[in-house]
Design a protein around this motif. Structure first.
Motif, mmCIF file in Angstrom:
data_model
loop_
_atom_site.group_PDB
_atom_site.id
_atom_site.type_symbol
_atom_site.label_atom_id
_atom_site.label_comp_id
_atom_site.label_asym_id
_atom_site.label_seq_id
_atom_site.Cartn_x
_atom_site.Cartn_y
_atom_site.Cartn_z
ATOM 1 N N THR A 41 18.482 5.947 -1.428
ATOM 2 C CA THR A 41 17.046 5.992 -1.727
ATOM 3 C C THR A 41 16.309 5.081 -0.751
ATOM 4 O OG1 THR A 41 17.519 6.379 -4.059
ATOM 5 C CG2 THR A 41 15.292 5.645 -3.514
ATOM 6 N N ASP A 42 15.262 5.608 -0.138
ATOM 7 C CA ASP A 42 14.473 4.847 0.826
ATOM 8 C C ASP A 42 13.900 3.593 0.166
ATOM 9 O OD1 ASP A 42 13.078 4.897 3.555
ATOM 10 O OD2 ASP A 42 11.403 4.638 2.134
ATOM 11 N N GLU A 43 13.892 2.489 0.890
ATOM 12 C CA GLU A 43 13.412 1.216 0.333
ATOM 13 C C GLU A 43 11.966 1.308 -0.154
ATOM 14 O OE1 GLU A 43 12.998 -3.513 1.440
ATOM 15 O OE2 GLU A 43 14.028 -2.168 2.832
ATOM 16 N N ILE A 44 11.139 2.033 0.549
ATOM 17 C CA ILE A 44 9.737 2.182 0.124
ATOM 18 C C ILE A 44 9.665 2.864 -1.234
ATOM 19 C CG2 ILE A 44 7.552 3.345 0.649
ATOM 20 C CD1 ILE A 44 8.252 2.872 3.643
ATOM 21 N N LEU A 45 10.496 3.891 -1.442
ATOM 22 C CA LEU A 45 10.517 4.575 -2.736
ATOM 23 C C LEU A 45 11.049 3.652 -3.825
ATOM 24 C CD1 LEU A 45 10.075 7.023 -4.518
ATOM 25 C CD2 LEU A 45 12.309 7.901 -3.753
ATOM 26 N N VAL A 46 12.070 2.864 -3.515
ATOM 27 C CA VAL A 46 12.609 1.913 -4.496
ATOM 28 C C VAL A 46 11.502 0.959 -4.954
ATOM 29 C CG1 VAL A 46 14.239 0.013 -4.883
ATOM 30 C CG2 VAL A 46 14.963 2.054 -3.622
ATOM 31 N N ARG A 47 10.738 0.442 -4.011
ATOM 32 C CA ARG A 47 9.656 -0.487 -4.358
ATOM 33 C C ARG A 47 8.565 0.210 -5.171
ATOM 34 N NH1 ARG A 47 13.329 -3.875 -3.447
ATOM 35 N NH2 ARG A 47 13.638 -4.535 -1.324
ATOM 36 N N ARG A 48 8.277 1.454 -4.863
ATOM 37 C CA ARG A 48 7.287 2.202 -5.644
ATOM 38 C C ARG A 48 7.774 2.428 -7.069
ATOM 39 N NH1 ARG A 48 5.464 6.613 -1.091
ATOM 40 N NH2 ARG A 48 4.197 5.161 0.114
ATOM 41 N N ILE A 49 9.052 2.736 -7.216
ATOM 42 C CA ILE A 49 9.619 2.911 -8.557
ATOM 43 C C ILE A 49 9.534 1.591 -9.329
ATOM 44 C CG2 ILE A 49 11.753 3.372 -9.838
ATOM 45 C CD1 ILE A 49 12.434 5.387 -7.517
ATOM 46 N N GLU A 50 9.856 0.490 -8.672
ATOM 47 C CA GLU A 50 9.715 -0.830 -9.297
ATOM 48 C C GLU A 50 8.274 -1.041 -9.760
ATOM 49 O OE1 GLU A 50 9.627 -5.547 -8.009
ATOM 50 O OE2 GLU A 50 10.390 -4.070 -6.586
ATOM 51 N N GLY A 51 7.320 -0.681 -8.914
ATOM 52 C CA GLY A 51 5.907 -0.825 -9.265
ATOM 53 C C GLY A 51 5.508 0.024 -10.450
ATOM 54 N N ARG A 52 6.003 1.261 -10.481
ATOM 55 C CA ARG A 52 5.709 2.154 -11.625
ATOM 56 C C ARG A 52 6.256 1.575 -12.918
ATOM 57 N NH1 ARG A 52 8.315 7.352 -8.965
ATOM 58 N NH2 ARG A 52 7.039 7.391 -7.102
ATOM 59 N N ILE A 53 7.513 1.163 -12.877
ATOM 60 C CA ILE A 53 8.155 0.623 -14.078
ATOM 61 C C ILE A 53 7.442 -0.650 -14.532
ATOM 62 C CG2 ILE A 53 10.282 -0.434 -14.964
ATOM 63 C CD1 ILE A 53 11.813 1.624 -13.176
ATOM 64 N N GLY A 54 7.147 -1.530 -13.598
ATOM 65 C CA GLY A 54 6.448 -2.767 -13.937
ATOM 66 C C GLY A 54 5.060 -2.537 -14.499
ATOM 67 N N ALA A 55 4.359 -1.540 -13.964
ATOM 68 C CA ALA A 55 3.012 -1.245 -14.449
ATOM 69 C C ALA A 55 3.036 -0.767 -15.896
ATOM 70 C CB ALA A 55 2.352 -0.194 -13.561
ATOM 71 N N VAL A 56 4.083 -0.070 -16.285
ATOM 72 C CA VAL A 56 4.198 0.441 -17.658
ATOM 73 C C VAL A 56 4.742 -0.637 -18.601
ATOM 74 C CG1 VAL A 56 5.389 2.114 -19.124
ATOM 75 C CG2 VAL A 56 4.395 2.851 -16.948
ATOM 76 N N LEU A 57 5.774 -1.380 -18.165
ATOM 77 C CA LEU A 57 6.426 -2.353 -19.049
ATOM 78 C C LEU A 57 5.749 -3.728 -19.049
ATOM 79 C CD1 LEU A 57 10.200 -1.534 -18.457
ATOM 80 C CD2 LEU A 57 8.611 -0.605 -20.164
ATOM 81 N N ARG A 58 4.888 -4.010 -18.103
ATOM 82 C CA ARG A 58 4.087 -5.234 -18.039
ATOM 83 C C ARG A 58 4.887 -6.523 -18.266
ATOM 84 N NH1 ARG A 58 1.569 -1.664 -21.195
ATOM 85 N NH2 ARG A 58 1.863 -2.870 -23.074
#
Length: 139
Positions: free
Chosen positions: A102-119
């Protein structure tokens, strides 16, 4: 401003996995302690992942990610948090393993999505599309 605290539940873990989309390797339903991760190497097969850390009250404290090459794995990244003193409140973690390439940029975006939801309470900045996303600080 006080942020609403999410807890690390099976439902929230499922949501995190859903947010990983096609990059998700598989679901790992069992949580692990810091000792299991750093000493027993329970997640040693994962080099690319998002991890979610919770405290003794099961409140989500942190969401992070790792993209490692060679023999370095998720446990090595968690150990870096421990050594830096950032994991003092963490008692259990869950991992959202991603496909190795998985491309590092996508990994970071997934981290951002998860963090935005789980706060997570202790995360100040999350990766997002185009620029960092800052969370409201807890007072």
């Amino acid at each position: 401003m006080t942020r609403f605290a999410c807890t690390l539940t099976p439902e929230n873990y499922d949501t995190a996995c859903d947010l990983a989309g096609a990059a998700l390797l598989r679901r790992v339903l069992a949580a692990a302690t810091l000792l299991q991760i750093t000493e027993d190497k329970v997640w040693s097969e994962f080099s690319t992942a998002v991890y979610i850390a919770a405290d003794f009250e099961n409140t989500i404290r942190y969401v992070g990610s790792t993209v490692r090459a060679g023999t370095s794995r998720v446990g090595d990244r968690v150990q870096e948090h421990v050594a830096a003193g950032r994991a003092a409140r963490w008692t259990r973690l869950m991992v959202v393993p991603l496909i190795r390439d998985t491309d590092e940029i996508l990994v970071r975006r997934i981290e951002g999505r998860i963090g935005a939801v789980l706060r997570p309470l202790d995360t100040v900045r999350l990766p997002a599309l185009g620029r960092p996303r800052y969370l409201a600080r807890r007072r």
